[in-house]
Design a protein around this motif. Sequence first.
Motif, PDB file in Angstrom:
ATOM      1  N   TYR A   1      52.196 101.969  81.919  1.00 53.51           N
ATOM      2  CA  TYR A   1      53.458 101.383  82.337  1.00 53.51           C
ATOM      3  C   TYR A   1      53.296 100.301  83.394  1.00 53.51           C
ATOM      4  N   GLN A   2      52.344 100.457  84.299  1.00 53.04           N
ATOM      5  CA  GLN A   2      52.162  99.432  85.323  1.00 53.04           C
ATOM      6  C   GLN A   2      51.677  98.121  84.693  1.00 53.04           C
ATOM      7  N   ASP A   3      50.790  98.221  83.698  1.00 51.97           N
ATOM      8  CA  ASP A   3      50.355  97.007  82.999  1.00 51.97           C
ATOM      9  C   ASP A   3      51.532  96.358  82.280  1.00 51.97           C
ATOM     10  N   ALA A   4      52.402  97.189  81.682  1.00 52.58           N
ATOM     11  CA  ALA A   4      53.575  96.641  81.003  1.00 52.58           C
ATOM     12  C   ALA A   4      54.462  95.887  81.996  1.00 52.58           C
ATOM     13  N   VAL A   5      54.669  96.467  83.164  1.00 51.30           N
ATOM     14  CA  VAL A   5      55.483  95.799  84.190  1.00 51.30           C
ATOM     15  C   VAL A   5      54.848  94.466  84.584  1.00 51.30           C
ATOM     16  N   ASP A   6      53.539  94.460  84.759  1.00 56.91           N
ATOM     17  CA  ASP A   6      52.855  93.238  85.186  1.00 56.91           C
ATOM     18  C   ASP A   6      52.973  92.144  84.132  1.00 56.91           C
ATOM     19  N   TYR A   7      52.721  92.486  82.869  1.00 55.30           N
ATOM     20  CA  TYR A   7      52.791  91.469  81.809  1.00 55.30           C
ATOM     21  C   TYR A   7      54.215  90.952  81.636  1.00 55.30           C
ATOM     22  N   TRP A   8      55.183  91.861  81.619  1.00 58.80           N
ATOM     23  CA  TRP A   8      56.563  91.437  81.382  1.00 58.80           C
ATOM     24  C   TRP A   8      57.129  90.664  82.573  1.00 58.80           C
ATOM     25  N   THR A   9      56.689  91.016  83.773  1.00 59.38           N
ATOM     26  CA  THR A   9      57.131  90.255  84.945  1.00 59.38           C
ATOM     27  C   THR A   9      56.600  88.821  84.888  1.00 59.38           C
ATOM     28  N   ARG A  10      55.335  88.669  84.501  1.00 56.39           N
ATOM     29  CA  ARG A  10      54.782  87.307  84.335  1.00 56.39           C
ATOM     30  C   ARG A  10      55.565  86.539  83.289  1.00 56.39           C
ATOM     31  N   LEU A  11      55.889  87.207  82.189  1.00 56.41           N
ATOM     32  CA  LEU A  11      56.638  86.544  81.122  1.00 56.41           C
ATOM     33  C   LEU A  11      58.037  86.173  81.593  1.00 56.41           C
ATOM     34  N   GLN A  12      58.680  87.064  82.322  1.00 55.59           N
ATOM     35  CA  GLN A  12      60.040  86.800  82.790  1.00 55.59           C
ATOM     36  C   GLN A  12      60.096  85.570  83.690  1.00 55.59           C
ATOM     37  N   GLN A  13      59.064  85.382  84.485  1.00 51.96           N
ATOM     38  CA  GLN A  13      59.032  84.235  85.385  1.00 51.96           C
ATOM     39  C   GLN A  13      58.873  82.909  84.639  1.00 51.96           C
ATOM     40  N   LEU A  14      58.395  82.976  83.407  1.00 55.22           N
ATOM     41  CA  LEU A  14      58.195  81.758  82.615  1.00 55.22           C
ATOM     42  C   LEU A  14      59.434  81.348  81.830  1.00 55.22           C
ATOM     43  N   LEU A  15      60.367  82.279  81.634  1.00 61.68           N
ATOM     44  CA  LEU A  15      61.526  81.999  80.794  1.00 61.68           C
ATOM     45  C   LEU A  15      62.622  81.292  81.592  1.00 61.68           C
ATOM     46  N   PRO A  16      63.387  80.408  80.946  1.00 62.68           N
ATOM     47  CA  PRO A  16      64.521  79.771  81.620  1.00 62.68           C
ATOM     48  C   PRO A  16      65.559  80.805  82.031  1.00 62.68           C
ATOM     49  N   VAL A  17      66.378  80.445  83.003  1.00 61.41           N
ATOM     50  CA  VAL A  17      67.384  81.382  83.513  1.00 61.41           C
ATOM     51  C   VAL A  17      68.354  81.794  82.421  1.00 61.41           C
ATOM     52  N   GLN A  18      68.716  80.853  81.535  1.00 57.26           N
ATOM     53  CA  GLN A  18      69.702  81.148  80.502  1.00 57.26           C
ATOM     54  C   GLN A  18      69.116  81.781  79.243  1.00 57.26           C
ATOM     55  N   ASP A  19      67.824  82.039  79.227  1.00 58.35           N
ATOM     56  CA  ASP A  19      67.202  82.620  78.034  1.00 58.35           C
ATOM     57  C   ASP A  19      67.693  84.056  77.842  1.00 58.35           C
ATOM     58  N   PRO A  20      68.258  84.383  76.654  1.00 60.74           N
ATOM     59  CA  PRO A  20      68.776  85.741  76.443  1.00 60.74           C
ATOM     60  C   PRO A  20      67.695  86.815  76.460  1.00 60.74           C
ATOM     61  N   SER A  21      66.445  86.435  76.303  1.00 60.01           N
ATOM     62  CA  SER A  21      65.365  87.429  76.322  1.00 60.01           C
ATOM     63  C   SER A  21      65.157  88.028  77.709  1.00 60.01           C
ATOM     64  N   ARG A  22      65.631  87.348  78.733  1.00 62.81           N
ATOM     65  CA  ARG A  22      65.432  87.860  80.088  1.00 62.81           C
ATOM     66  C   ARG A  22      66.080  89.226  80.273  1.00 62.81           C
ATOM     67  N   ALA A  23      67.279  89.398  79.664  1.00 64.22           N
ATOM     68  CA  ALA A  23      67.969  90.683  79.816  1.00 64.22           C
ATOM     69  C   ALA A  23      67.173  91.807  79.174  1.00 64.22           C
TER      70      ALA A  23
END
Length: 395
Positions: A238-260
């Motif tokens: 789970y910690q690896d999942a948090v790390d990867y998804w957090t990196r991905l979230q920082q790359l997405l635009p604010v309005q990207d629906p995938s952020r939710a």
Amino acid sequence: MIDFWMAVGLVSLVAASFLLIPILRSRPLAAAADRTAVNIELYEERLAQLQAQRDAGGLSAEQLDIGKAEAARELLADTEGSDRARAAGSLGKAWPLTAAILVPLLGVGLYLHYGASERVELSREFAEPPTSLAEMTHRLERTVEVQPESAEGFYFLGRSYMAQQRPADAARQFERAAALTGRQPELLGQWAQALYFAANKTFTPQVQALTDEALKADANEVTSLGLLGIAAFESKRYQDAVDYWTRLQQLLPVQDPSRAALEGGIARARENLGTTAPAPAVSGPQLKVRVELAAALKDKVQPGDSVFIFARAVGGPPAPLAVRRVTVADLPIEVQMSDADAMMPQLKLSNFAQVQLSARVSRAGQPTKGEWVGNSPPLATSTTARQALIIDRSE
């Protein structure tokens, strides 16, 4: 293609007319035949005159023979000239007629062998929008057959196969596209993702090698980061999942629906870790809302249905000021909405005095339309008390 071949036939007919019309207009060779008959009659008449002169004693036997030989030579010369004319006329007709027939046939044969009739047909098909995903897939399959050098064709065919839940077929297309483009990172990520799902969500050594190669070439390759997060979550890292998804979230635009969706995944991973997410440093309005589903609707929804939670300005623009996305399986849920959830920088909660909260269930995953909805009365953005929002009516 019918109009194309009609045009080809018309052009061939026009070309052949330049060869056939002069022949059709030419006079028959009867004149040459008539001339030969006249020459024979003159020859016979000449022989009769010579014999009469011999009988009258005007010519000797030797002179008679010389005269007959001379008449024969003249007849032979005239006859050979007529024969050459007839031969030339027959040959002159035969060659244009043969060319008028063979040249179009040869041209059509060469075009069918070396030409691009299939590409012409494909271009005509793509001029019309497809009526279904299956039709679009069929067109792309024909495209890669006709254009095996098209990396774009293989890429889009792979995406089409993924949309049809055919990951094994998609992986083969991404592999061929990567071979043509020099193994671009984004293609490697798509290829790895297709292989992962084709192997029933097994993170094989090949998938690991592809994601490693993609991230080595581009540390921000989004498909690989998302895939590594999914694989880590499925294997309970789970910690690896948090790390990867957090990196991905920082790359997405604010309005990207995938952020939710990423926020929900990160929250579940942290919950499984037994930790809570660090409280973000936010300023301005912070609206707390508990969203739940009316009891009468619980048998009508599915756990995977999307739930969109909005905050809209009262008397302001229709675009949401803040949005969250969860699923029916997450309900009931309590969320906090602030300027950090703004879809656009110029549209924030802090820029408006009053808002209305709403939640929508959408089976198709579309934020603009769904099956059931719930709305709150207008409230001030300065409100600190937790609000209750119940999805209780059809839309």
